[in-house]
Design a protein around this motif. Sequence first.
Motif, PDB file in Angstrom:
ATOM      1  N   SER A  65       0.843  -1.195   0.000  1.00 19.89           N
ATOM      2  CA  SER A  65       0.000   0.000   0.000  1.00 19.89           C
ATOM      3  C   SER A  65       0.878   1.245   0.000  1.00 19.89           C
ATOM      4  CB  SER A  65      -0.922   0.034   1.212  1.00 19.89           C
ATOM      5  OG  SER A  65      -1.644   1.259   1.252  1.00 19.89           O
ATOM      6  N   GLU A  66       0.478   2.234  -0.771  1.00 22.36           N
ATOM      7  CA  GLU A  66       1.155   3.530  -0.774  1.00 22.36           C
ATOM      8  C   GLU A  66       0.223   4.623  -0.261  1.00 22.36           C
ATOM      9  OE1 GLU A  66       2.782   4.285  -4.625  1.00 22.36           O
ATOM     10  OE2 GLU A  66       4.064   2.493  -4.593  1.00 22.36           O
ATOM     11  N   ASP A  67      -0.815   4.219   0.450  1.00 17.58           N
ATOM     12  CA  ASP A  67      -1.782   5.170   0.994  1.00 17.58           C
ATOM     13  C   ASP A  67      -1.090   6.076   2.014  1.00 17.58           C
ATOM     14  OD1 ASP A  67      -3.887   6.475   2.358  1.00 17.58           O
ATOM     15  OD2 ASP A  67      -5.257   4.821   1.897  1.00 17.58           O
ATOM     16  N   PRO A  68      -1.166   7.400   1.841  1.00 22.37           N
ATOM     17  CA  PRO A  68      -0.524   8.327   2.783  1.00 22.37           C
ATOM     18  C   PRO A  68      -0.988   8.146   4.221  1.00 22.37           C
ATOM     19  CG  PRO A  68      -1.206   9.482   0.791  1.00 22.37           C
ATOM     20  CD  PRO A  68      -1.791   8.109   0.708  1.00 22.37           C
ATOM     21  N   ALA A  69      -2.181   7.587   4.420  1.00 25.12           N
ATOM     22  CA  ALA A  69      -2.673   7.389   5.785  1.00 25.12           C
ATOM     23  C   ALA A  69      -1.748   6.485   6.591  1.00 25.12           C
ATOM     24  CB  ALA A  69      -4.076   6.784   5.739  1.00 25.12           C
ATOM     25  N   LEU A  70      -1.023   5.597   5.907  1.00 23.49           N
ATOM     26  CA  LEU A  70      -0.131   4.679   6.601  1.00 23.49           C
ATOM     27  C   LEU A  70       1.197   5.321   6.972  1.00 23.49           C
ATOM     28  CD1 LEU A  70      -0.786   1.496   4.446  1.00 23.49           C
ATOM     29  CD2 LEU A  70      -1.473   1.829   6.819  1.00 23.49           C
ATOM     30  N   PHE A  71       1.500   6.455   6.346  1.00 17.25           N
ATOM     31  CA  PHE A  71       2.795   7.098   6.564  1.00 17.25           C
ATOM     32  C   PHE A  71       2.697   8.307   7.490  1.00 17.25           C
ATOM     33  CE2 PHE A  71       3.233   4.817   2.569  1.00 17.25           C
ATOM     34  CZ  PHE A  71       4.501   4.243   2.668  1.00 17.25           C
ATOM     35  N   ARG A  72       1.603   8.407   8.207  1.00 16.45           N
ATOM     36  CA  ARG A  72       1.383   9.594   9.025  1.00 16.45           C
ATOM     37  C   ARG A  72       2.455   9.779  10.096  1.00 16.45           C
ATOM     38  NH1 ARG A  72      -4.355   8.415  11.543  1.00 16.45           N
ATOM     39  NH2 ARG A  72      -4.657   7.477   9.495  1.00 16.45           N
ATOM     40  N   PHE A 128      -7.636   2.536   5.106  1.00 13.18           N
ATOM     41  CA  PHE A 128      -6.596   2.829   4.121  1.00 13.18           C
ATOM     42  C   PHE A 128      -6.837   1.937   2.918  1.00 13.18           C
ATOM     43  CE2 PHE A 128      -4.952  -0.327   7.109  1.00 13.18           C
ATOM     44  CZ  PHE A 128      -4.552  -1.354   6.282  1.00 13.18           C
ATOM     45  N   VAL A 129      -6.202   2.279   1.816  1.00 11.51           N
ATOM     46  CA  VAL A 129      -6.346   1.510   0.576  1.00 11.51           C
ATOM     47  C   VAL A 129      -5.136   0.599   0.416  1.00 11.51           C
ATOM     48  CG1 VAL A 129      -6.503   1.608  -1.933  1.00 11.51           C
ATOM     49  CG2 VAL A 129      -7.701   3.314  -0.528  1.00 11.51           C
TER      50      VAL A 129
END
Length: 536
Positions: free
Chosen positions: A218-225, A277-278
């Motif tokens: 996943s490259e969803d920004p929600a995971l990189f917060r 998240f996606v």
Amino acid sequence: MLDHVPSLPDSAPVLIVGAGPVGATLALELAHHGVRSTVVERSTTVSAHPKMDFINGRSMELLRRLGVTEEIRRRGVAPDEPFDFHWIADPAQPPVSVWEYPSVAGVRRKFADVTDGSAPIEPYQRLQGSLLEDVLRRQVREHPLIDLREGWDLLDLADDGEGVSARLSDTVHGAEHTLRASYLVGCDGGGSTVRRAAGITTQQSGPSTRHCDVYFRSEDPALFRNGKFFLTISAGGATLVNRDGGSTWTGTFVLPEGEPEPADPLAVVKERLGFDFVADEVLNVAYWYGRLAVADSYREGRVFLAGDSAHQFYPTGGHGANTGLGDACDLGWKLAATVGGWAGPRLLDSYEAERRPVALFNREMCANLLAVWMRFPQLAAAGASRPQLAAYLGKESFQIDNLGIHFGYRYTGSPVVRHEDAAEPDWQWQSIVPTTQPGGRAPNMRLEDGTPLFDRLDAGFTLIDLSGENRGKDLVEQARRRGLPVALLTVDSSAVHAVWERDLVFVRPDHHVAWRGDVAPAPRAWDEVLEQVTGS
């Protein structure tokens, strides 16, 4: 089809069952000492699941001797990336607590000017277990002294006291073959067939718990917060770890016993993390049992256990695979000595005497950290406030700064160490205590030309002579006349002598001190030392 089954040898000095990181390291350790082995592995490819991803500094020291650390670092997490633990009670708010773990580069900077022997020669390295398995298995495939046979499984074994007959099955073609080995080592995991066939029981501490891992991209920004590299422990009962600083992740949650496997495990991960998240792709879903168990014996006749077949831990604190890598290096040089004809019958007995206490200690240290893991969501569910949670976690953060656990184990009960009638040296949780008291890891230091002292040690035993008078020369010659692989390393350094404490220090292939003294023993007394440290 059976006509095309690759033939197996009829015999081998050592048969290793399992080509995971521990089995592969054992084969490389044997080869390091010039001993051939055959390795059988039921799978034809490395695991698709990342499993472990933390190789501690002590394991990296041992692997450095085998020439594989450069490749491990090349394929691992970049050296400037830290690895922090984020404890999340509410995903809409900042973490309740952050346990900061320095980057590899940060560890190097911390110890760059340390000259008192308390520095590791190698920092830790994060690398997905599947990639470590690939690195080591490639080395095994290419080594001329190792015969790797993938797609072969152990069905049963019989030890008649003179050797071990292993009944093997080709998992692709269905053919069977019996291979005769002088020694057999089970590196075949927690459900070890070798352990069962040898009749070895295990001692479990506490109940087992069932877990689900979801490995995804996943490259969803929600995971990189909270950054790129971190481990999230949520109050909802899930953990999330980034594997490579990019798009690969593992989400884990406990699945209560008796509860069916969820139709959508990734949805459970999201629910327990508390945010959506996606995911671009689910790479693998794996179910596994967490347990704290240590085998009651590491040996039955000519059959040995190493790694997860001998002990099972939870993947917290980096204890499991690293304890197994230490097993492989300890057992490897002792098997090599026995096959090579220069060891006595008690040397192989010392494997269990040395390594099982390490596993028992690490089991309790794993339980120590696991209790925090389990208690955090329980406290949050009970209504503990953020300040209470932060204070509790702050007090427990010492657990991840644990160099003493990784480097400070000492073989105090070993029958092949020339112990001294002296008080035990100090032991510290967060640091390496440099000492050459027999049984412990010798202190690594840099010589005047900048070379790490460990890099000057021989594959066999090394007598380090700090006397300035060449007192070790006759001792080494006497050992060589006995057929022992011993090298003499003369070191002219007052700084090293101050830390190493004695004029003469006898170091084993695994960096542990076997004997030390200021005066060269008389020939008969030195023979007694050599007989003890080789198990004669």
